[in-house]
Design an enzyme around this catalytic site. Structure first.
Site, PDB file in Angstrom:
ATOM      1  CB  THR A 189       7.949  -6.656  -4.293  1.00 42.24           C
ATOM      2  OG1 THR A 189       8.784  -5.914  -3.400  1.00 42.24           O
ATOM      3  CG2 THR A 189       8.258  -8.137  -4.186  1.00 42.24           C
ATOM      4  CD  GLU A 198      -2.685  -4.873   0.047  1.00 44.19           C
ATOM      5  OE1 GLU A 198      -1.523  -5.316   0.038  1.00 44.19           O
ATOM      6  OE2 GLU A 198      -3.085  -4.086   0.911  1.00 44.19           O
ATOM      7  CB  ILE A 199      -5.777  -5.690   4.201  1.00 45.11           C
ATOM      8  CG1 ILE A 199      -6.983  -5.700   5.118  1.00 45.11           C
ATOM      9  CG2 ILE A 199      -4.872  -4.503   4.467  1.00 45.11           C
ATOM     10  CD1 ILE A 199      -6.662  -6.011   6.570  1.00 45.11           C
ATOM     11  CD  GLU A 257       7.776  -0.851   0.522  1.00 50.65           C
ATOM     12  OE1 GLU A 257       6.750  -0.520  -0.077  1.00 50.65           O
ATOM     13  OE2 GLU A 257       8.434  -0.061   1.214  1.00 50.65           O
ATOM     14  CB  CYS A 315       7.504  -9.323  -0.262  1.00 49.03           C
ATOM     15  SG  CYS A 315       7.662 -10.889  -1.109  1.00 49.03           S
ATOM     16  N   GLY A 369      -0.045  -9.906   1.687  1.00 45.80           N
ATOM     17  CA  GLY A 369       0.156  -8.451   1.628  1.00 45.80           C
ATOM     18  C   GLY A 369       0.864  -8.088   0.337  1.00 45.80           C
ATOM     19  CG  ASP A 408       2.487  -2.715   6.533  1.00 44.43           C
ATOM     20  OD1 ASP A 408       3.123  -2.050   5.700  1.00 44.43           O
ATOM     21  OD2 ASP A 408       1.319  -3.092   6.352  1.00 44.43           O
ATOM     22  CG  ASN A 459      -7.023  -9.262   8.368  1.00 41.84           C
ATOM     23  OD1 ASN A 459      -5.851  -9.633   8.387  1.00 41.84           O
ATOM     24  ND2 ASN A 459      -7.593  -8.649   9.393  1.00 41.84           N
TER      25      ASN A 459
HETATM   26  N1  SAM Z   1       4.578  -7.036  -0.561  1.00 34.86           N
HETATM   27  C1  SAM Z   1       4.476  -5.762  -1.244  1.00 34.86           C
HETATM   28  C2  SAM Z   1       5.829  -5.331  -1.770  1.00 34.86           C
HETATM   29  O1  SAM Z   1       6.838  -5.962  -1.398  1.00 34.86           O
HETATM   30  O2  SAM Z   1       5.877  -4.372  -2.542  1.00 34.86           O
HETATM   31  C3  SAM Z   1       3.845  -4.704  -0.341  1.00 34.86           C
HETATM   32  C4  SAM Z   1       4.591  -4.369   0.904  1.00 34.86           C
HETATM   33  S1  SAM Z   1       3.714  -3.166   1.900  1.00 34.86           S
HETATM   34  C5  SAM Z   1       4.956  -2.529   2.926  1.00 34.86           C
HETATM   35  C6  SAM Z   1       2.770  -4.255   2.997  1.00 34.86           C
HETATM   36  C7  SAM Z   1       1.425  -4.596   2.408  1.00 34.86           C
HETATM   37  O3  SAM Z   1       0.766  -5.546   3.240  1.00 34.86           O
HETATM   38  C8  SAM Z   1       0.503  -3.404   2.290  1.00 34.86           C
HETATM   39  O4  SAM Z   1       0.021  -3.315   0.974  1.00 34.86           O
HETATM   40  C9  SAM Z   1      -0.610  -3.710   3.295  1.00 34.86           C
HETATM   41  O5  SAM Z   1      -1.857  -3.157   2.926  1.00 34.86           O
HETATM   42  C10 SAM Z   1      -0.615  -5.223   3.305  1.00 34.86           C
HETATM   43  N2  SAM Z   1      -1.156  -5.843   4.536  1.00 34.86           N
HETATM   44  C11 SAM Z   1      -0.849  -5.500   5.813  1.00 34.86           C
HETATM   45  N3  SAM Z   1      -1.523  -6.292   6.681  1.00 34.86           N
HETATM   46  C12 SAM Z   1      -2.273  -7.138   5.932  1.00 34.86           C
HETATM   47  C13 SAM Z   1      -3.182  -8.196   6.245  1.00 34.86           C
HETATM   48  N4  SAM Z   1      -3.452  -8.519   7.511  1.00 34.86           N
HETATM   49  N5  SAM Z   1      -3.775  -8.867   5.231  1.00 34.86           N
HETATM   50  C14 SAM Z   1      -3.509  -8.534   3.944  1.00 34.86           C
HETATM   51  N6  SAM Z   1      -2.656  -7.544   3.585  1.00 34.86           N
HETATM   52  C15 SAM Z   1      -2.043  -6.855   4.559  1.00 34.86           C
END
Ligand code: SAM
Length: 283
Positions: free
Chosen positions: A256, A72-73, A258, A164, A49, A167, A144
């Site tokens: 990151t 990333e999804i 976030e 990191c 993610g 969600d 995913n």
């Molecule tokens: N890790 C990054 C940061 O720290 O800035 C992004 C954090 S963001 C809150 C969570 C990310 O995880 C989102 O971009 C979301 O699209 C991705 N994500 C959620 N479930 C996922 C999955 N099953 N596979 C890949 N990415 C996923």
């Protein structure tokens, strides 16, 4: 939906050559099971993610000889990461090729995702010096990770996994969407080599406790039967001293998108790093 997600049949079918052209094996007779060119080394580090890719960009010069991928999804977010890395590579190439003081080309891609508020506001690559590795060692892929991780990576292939600011999925009925769970931890243990590290960071204290509960050695909470083997037996928590001396953990806590947002909002950051222990001896 998953129907639109590309994933290899097995890791041996995965063609990484377009992701890391600088690491393609010159021996053209070496091919993947899908017929693609092989690399001279395996991908070793995964950012689950990865969002806008700040961790990868921060780690790239730190581990210039290690191949790292962000998964990333979201389509538009992954497109942004891909454009960002492409721009950084071009900029590094430009800086290498020129000794003049001319201003370097812009390092950010033109096609920022719709949700601009989340996109990195700090311009990465404003430095005019060439960093080690030239960002050739990082890439992003749409996936995913809850479903297809073992399609991409062999058993024990990885040396580091980063999760990191996942969600939080606060509602109990949504907990199955969390990317930390007993089932997924078994997959992380499968792809991570013994001695490898799994890094986590969140600003949600409840999620931090959820992570500890799902990774920490059994018996610690006083609720597990120590006689019964558990996936948690494969993990040990890394000490605070070791984490604070680890430059990768520092990048995770600061670089990151976030983590920058949490810093701006004076939020808390909860870090936990786990070491993959050796596989148990079966009788
Ligand atoms: N890790 C990054 C940061 O720290 O800035 C992004 C954090 S963001 C809150 C969570 C990310 O995880 C989102 O971009 C979301 O699209 C991705 N994500 C959620 N479930 C996922 C999955 N099953 N596979 C890949 N990415 C996923």
């Amino acid at each position: 939906s998953d129907h639109q997600l590309d994933y290899p049949l097995t890791p041996a079918h995965m063609d990484w050559s377009s992701h890391y052209p600088a690491f393609v094996d010159p021996d053209t007779s070496k091919t993947t099971l899908s017929g693609g060119r092989k690399l001279v080394k395996d991908v070793e580090v995964v950012d689950i993610g990865c969002g806008f890719g700040g961790l990868l960009v921060g780690l790239a010069p730190l581990l210039p000889d290690t191949l790292m991928v962000g998964m990333e999804i979201r389509v538009s977010v992954l497109e942004f990461v891909t454009s960002r890395i492409k721009a950084l590579r071009l900029r590094q190439q430009y800086l290498k090729n020129t000794s003049s003081q001319d201003p370097a080309p812009a390092s950010e891609p033109a096609n920022s995702p719709q949700n601009g508020s989340e996109a990195p506001e700090d311009e990465v690559g404003t430095t005019t010096s060439v960093v080690p590795g030239n960002y050739e060692n990082i890439s992003g892929i749409r996936a995913n990770t809850m479903k297809f991780l073992p399609n991409f990576f062999e058993r024990h292939q990885l040396s580091k996994i980063f999760i990191c600011f996942p969600d939080p999925h606060f509602k109990a009925r949504k907990h199955k969407a969390r990317i930390v769970s007993e089932y997924l931890n078994a997959e992380y243990a499968y792809v991570l080599r013994p001695g490898g590290l799994l890094y986590t960071i969140t600003d949600v204290e409840e999620y931090h406790h959820w992570i500890l509960k799902h990774f920490h050695v059994s018996g610690n909470e006083g609720e597990d039967d120590e006689e019964v083997p558990s996936i948690k037996d494969l993990w040990e928590r890394v000490s605070e001293e070791e984490v604070s001396a680890d430059p990768c953990a520092q990048v995770m806590a600061c670089e990151t998108e976030e983590s920058k947002k949490v810093t701006r909002n004076n939020g808390n950051k909860y870090v936990a790093v786990f070491r993959r222990k050796a596989d148990p001896e079966w009788p």
